[in-house]
Design an enzyme around this catalytic site. Structure first.
Site, PDB file in Angstrom:
ATOM      1  N   GLY A 164      32.555  68.950  41.097  1.00  0.00           N
ATOM      2  CA  GLY A 164      32.138  67.885  40.198  1.00  0.00           C
ATOM      3  C   GLY A 164      30.632  67.712  40.256  1.00  0.00           C
ATOM      4  CB  CYS A 165      28.108  66.902  37.676  1.00  0.00           C
ATOM      5  SG  CYS A 165      28.877  65.487  36.859  1.00  0.00           S
ATOM      6  CG  ASN A 166      28.714  61.982  39.456  1.00  0.00           C
ATOM      7  OD1 ASN A 166      27.570  61.927  39.035  1.00  0.00           O
ATOM      8  ND2 ASN A 166      29.742  61.509  38.759  1.00  0.00           N
ATOM      9  CB  VAL A 167      31.228  66.398  43.943  1.00  0.00           C
ATOM     10  CG1 VAL A 167      31.502  67.049  45.292  1.00  0.00           C
ATOM     11  CG2 VAL A 167      32.362  65.476  43.548  1.00  0.00           C
TER      12      VAL A 167
END
Length: 359
Positions: A164-167
């Site tokens: 995930g991008c936020n991850v």
């Protein structure tokens, strides 16, 4: 040698960005673009900035057709990948790279809690820079320049899950501190400023310009965001024990980019020790730069780069770690292509943009 590529969900933000990067890749060639509601549409009508693919017609998604490609990128909303990835896996054909959440989590319990429905199973994880705890001592002592365990897994993989991008932003911000043993258990707090492209291309009232301009809007606060277990999963691979995480993303009026600010308390760790750990972890990584000043998003827009900074508050002893990425670059599409390069036996840097755009 050229490898053929099919992109599922090609009309969405992530699929379009994968197409943009692949269109400039010297070893990859797009053979098929597929989607659901936009099938029959000329790709250039949706993405005029990718002239090399403009005349391709978006096709309905058909597993048998996709299986003819060497690599299939799947860029569908969370919970929608598993059906087509299951069909493709059964055909035992192409390398499949899923940019959605369906194959990221190793815990069926975490999947049930945050996503619900049948657990699709975990695939090899497309973060080559992920530090494994058993590699950390050699990396931080300088005996190895960069980690190889995750890279080796990707080199032999045909089923790959993109983080995930936020991850990615939170993991890269905090991972060296965890690998060094400065953060082993306890509580982390992460606040992220996120560009609107992270929400996809669907027409929703809160994503329209009239709502976004001159506005900052938090979402999925107080433990609700689905990326929380994935972040903890990554940091535990790097050597963390039991962690809790406050995670608050905030939509800000920019089209793309993530700035993650992560805080935690340290005990008896100097700022110099933190600097040394971050440099040892990332100095040899082509796509991660440890910056002297605070990271910003503009320098890395439209690239596969991440800028990371960390510092210790001399008064409180707390650690602040900051990471800037492009949510569609290192956060999704560039990460997907980086993984494809490894799986195909190519240099992992091939075709991935590293020079940002400004102003």
């Amino acid at each position: 040698m050229s490898y053929s590529v099919a992109i599922v969900g090609a009309s969405g933000s992530a699929g379009s960005e994968i197409a943009r990067i692949v269109s400039g890749h010297p070893e990859l060639e797009v053979s098929a673009l597929t989607a659901a509601s936009s099938a029959g549409t000329r790709f250039g009508d949706l993405n005029p900035h990718i002239p090399g693919l403009a005349d391709k017609i978006i096709q309905p998604t058909d597993a048998a057709q996709l299986a003819e490609a060497d690599v299939v990128f799947v860029a569908l909303p969370h919970g929608q990948s598993a059906e087509i990835t299951g069909e493709l896996s059964a055909l035992d054909g192409p390398i499949i790279i899923d940019a959605g959440a369906d194959h990221r989590l190793t815990s069926a319990e975490a999947w049930s809690q945050y996503y619900g429905g049948e657990y699709p199973g975990a695939w090899d994880y497309a973060m080559p820079e992920l530090i494994h705890a058993d590699e950390a001592p050699a990396l931080l002592s300088g005996n190895i320049s960069k980690v190889s365990k995750q890279r080796e897994a990707l080199k032999s993989s045909k089923t790959i899950a993109v983080p995930g991008c936020n991850v990615t932003a939170v993991t890269l911000a905090m991972m060296p501190a965890v690998a060094a043993g400065f953060v082993s258990a306890g509580h982390l707090s992460a606040t992220l400023s996120v560009g609107y492209s992270g929400a996809g291309r669907s027409l929703k009232p809160h994503l329209m310009a009239t709502s976004a301009l001159s506005n900052m809007a938090p979402y999925s606060a107080a433990g609700k965001h689905r990326h929380i277990p994935e972040i903890i999963q990554n940091l535990q691979v790097a050597g963390a024990g039991q962690l809790t995480l406050d995670f608050t993303p905030v939509l800000v009026p920019t089209s793309r980019g993530i700035l993650a600010v992560v805080n935690t308390m340290l005990e008896g760790v100097s700022d110099q020790a933190v600097q040394d750990a971050y440099r040892a972890a990332y100095d040899a990584e082509a796509f991660i730069d440890v910056t002297n000043g605070y990271p910003q998003t503009q320098p890395i827009l439209a690239t596969g780069k991440a800028n990371v900074w960390a510092g210790v508050d001399p008064h409180s002893g707390s650690l602040t770690a900051i990471a800037a990425i492009d949510n569609l670059g290192k956060g999704t599409a560039s990460a997907a292509v980086q993984a494809a390069n490894l799986a195909l036996g190519l240099d992992e840097q091939t075709g991935i943009p590293t020079i940002g755009v400004a102003p």
